[in-house]
Write an enzyme that holds these catalytic residues in place. Structure first.
Site, mmCIF file in Angstrom:
data_model
loop_
_atom_site.group_PDB
_atom_site.id
_atom_site.type_symbol
_atom_site.label_atom_id
_atom_site.label_comp_id
_atom_site.label_asym_id
_atom_site.label_seq_id
_atom_site.Cartn_x
_atom_site.Cartn_y
_atom_site.Cartn_z
ATOM 1 N N CYS A 1 6.413 -1.401 29.721
ATOM 2 C CA CYS A 1 6.982 -2.392 28.787
ATOM 3 C C CYS A 1 6.082 -2.643 27.571
ATOM 4 O O CYS A 1 6.498 -2.493 26.434
ATOM 5 C CB CYS A 1 7.198 -3.737 29.472
ATOM 6 N N HIS B 1 6.403 -7.677 25.256
ATOM 7 C CA HIS B 1 6.111 -7.828 26.680
ATOM 8 C C HIS B 1 5.681 -9.275 26.967
ATOM 9 O O HIS B 1 4.993 -9.903 26.157
ATOM 10 C CB HIS B 1 4.992 -6.856 27.046
HETATM 11 CA CA CA Z 1 10.335 -2.332 30.533
#
Ligand code: CA
Ligand code: CA
Length: 494
Positions: free
Chosen positions: A92, A148
């Protein structure tokens, strides 16, 4: 006709910006400022949709025979679907940091989830994609997961939902976790939750985005909307599970001996003795696949609601839509689960772009492209000033002509100096110790047969290796997530 072709080029824009700024301060120059405002108003809006952990299991990409994604399929049909799009990093944080700054992990040192991207010397002052729109007079707002979790970026947004510091609304949790019976499984868990849609975090993000689309905007907008499912845990309302009766769920096609020809670093990435062993031991494979499919159909519904609101709004004809997943996901292929690897399942993810006046409906582009290309593409579509530090390449020629020539392979990096290059036909992986994998997608779409040690393919490897990055900067120092984590919050690995 291209809706933005009547708008201004960069030089004119800078001139007008200066004139506009002066006009606001000088009496008697109202007409110049009005003119500037009206030219500004012609720039297209951007609806920027991110879906967390969505691999190519959507109907229009054909990644899974059972999946039902009518809204994503319909959306793809409206513009260009990139069928060979790959993330810069299969996790991410580094994927999103790279997409949002246009800088590769090998240049920034942001390789993994615990690397705070603004602490990279290369990215500390980077103008992110939304900041670049802000600098061009856009109203820039976001909701849900764009960056993130641990590393939101308030300077990127004028406003954020639910807040600049907490980018993602909470999701309801089922009682008596884990639902899959795997001990100490943390969020590697799945099953239905007994709640209405409206209690789901993503539903709230969709509602917020719909609210933004219903507002009257006096400036063009950049609207970032990030959905969290199908990220783990796969808890979604039961009706989405009911779409996939367990006894009819198709399991991925897996070769039990697939790792035999994979170098040790690749095997360590796959870690068959970890998740895969647990899933098999607890007879959860089919349920896991069902739960991932259910989570995908849930998010498909959220996307559909936002697009419906856009279509009903004043902005339907002048809004560019970009939809991307941040990386792929393994569900047992190569005896691996999750992302964190350099094979097709982990790097391949959806990318679709609908740009009024630029794209034609029904476009499918088979060229290997990267999410690093999104930033320069949006600059071109919206005619913003170029930025020389961006490492991607504008996809505008492919948006206009999806079969146009494209020489670059897509680069994915997982950890320092572990790279994968995907061309239209080949995948070439080179790990930090020099070991390699090579797969021929014309004959081996599942990447079972590693050809790297066959001298016959030396030239292919050499040709691809030319695209490996020349610099591989050291990691940005990790933050100690344990200290930051509150005692009451469950551990999140991703
Ligand atoms: Ca992800
Ligand atoms: Ca193999």
């Amino acid at each position: 006709m291209h809706q933005i072709s009547g708008s201004i080029n960069r030089r004119e824009f800078l001139k007008l910006t200066a004139a506009g700024a002066m006009a606001f301060t000088l009496p008697g120059c109202a007409s110049a400022s009005q003119q500037w405002v009206s030219k500004q108003a012609k720039r297209p809006n951007v609806l920027f949709l991110a879906i967390d952990d969505l691999n190519d299991w959507i109907g229009c990409l054909g990644g899974h025979p059972d999946v039902k994604t009518p809204n994503l399929d319909k959306l793809a049909q409206r513009g260009v679907l990139f069928t060979n799009a790959h993330c810069s990093a299969p996790a991410c944080n580094p994927s999103r940091a790279s997409l949002m700054t246009g800088v590769l992990p090998s240049t920034s040192g942001v390789y993994l989830n615990p690397h705070p991207w603004r602490k990279s010397p290369v990215l500390s002052d980077a103008v992110t994609l939304p900041q670049h729109f802000m600098a061009h007079g856009y109203r820039v707002v976001g909701g849900g997961k764009i960056y993130h979790g641990g590393f939101p970026d308030p300077p990127s947004w004028h406003e954020y939902f639910p807040s600049q510091k907490k980018n993602k609304p909470d999701d309801p949790m089922p009682p008596n976790r884990p639902l899959n019976g795997i001990p100490k499984t943390a969020h590697f868990d799945w099953g239905p939750v007994d709640v209405p849609d409206k209690e789901m975090g993503d539903w709230k993000v969709a509602n917020w985005a719909i609210g933004e689309l219903r507002k009257e905007h006096d400036k063009p907008f950049f609207l970032g909307c990030g959905f969290f499912r199908p990220h783990l845990p796969w808890y979604v309302p039961k009706k989405y599970f009911d779409m996939y009766p367990l006894d009819k769920v198709t399991l991925p096609n897996v070769n039990e001996n697939d790792l035999d020809d994979v170098p040790p670093i690749g095997k360590r990435m796959a870690r068959p003795e970890g998740d895969h062993k647990k899933v098999i031991e607890h007879k959860q494979w089919r349920k896991a696949v069902q739960s991932y499919l259910a989570s995908i159909s849930f998010v498909d519904n959220c996307v559909g609601r936002v697009i419906e609101a856009l279509d009903k709004s004043d902005y339907a004809d002048n809004t560019v839509i970009v939809l991307w997943g941040d990386h792929g996901w393994h569900l047992g292929e190569k005896l691996h689960w999750r992302k964190f690897a350099l094979w097709e399942e982990a790097t391949h993810a959806p990318l679709m772009i609908i740009a009024p006046g630029v794209t034609e409906p029904g476009g499918r582009c088979p060229r290997p492209v990267s999410f690093i290309d999104i930033y320069p593409t949006l600059i071109d579509i919206c005619e913003l000033s170029p930025k020389k530090e961006l490492e991607g390449k504008s996809l505008l020629p492919l948006l206009k002509k999806p079969e146009a020539d494209w020489q670059r392979p897509a680069l994915t990096t997982h950890g320092r100096n572990n790279h994968s290059l995907r061309s239209e036909r080949w995948r070439y992986i080179r790990y930090s110790d020099g070991t390699e994998e090579l797969y021929d997608h014309q004959k081996d779409a599942l990447e079972w047969n590693n050809l790297a040690n066959d001298p016959k393919y030396a030239d292919i490897k050499k040709r691809l290796a030319k695209w490996l990055p020349e610099t591989n900067v050291p990691d940005v120092p990790k933050i100690n997530t344990k200290r930051k984590r509150s005692a009451t919050k469950p551990r999140r690995k991703t």
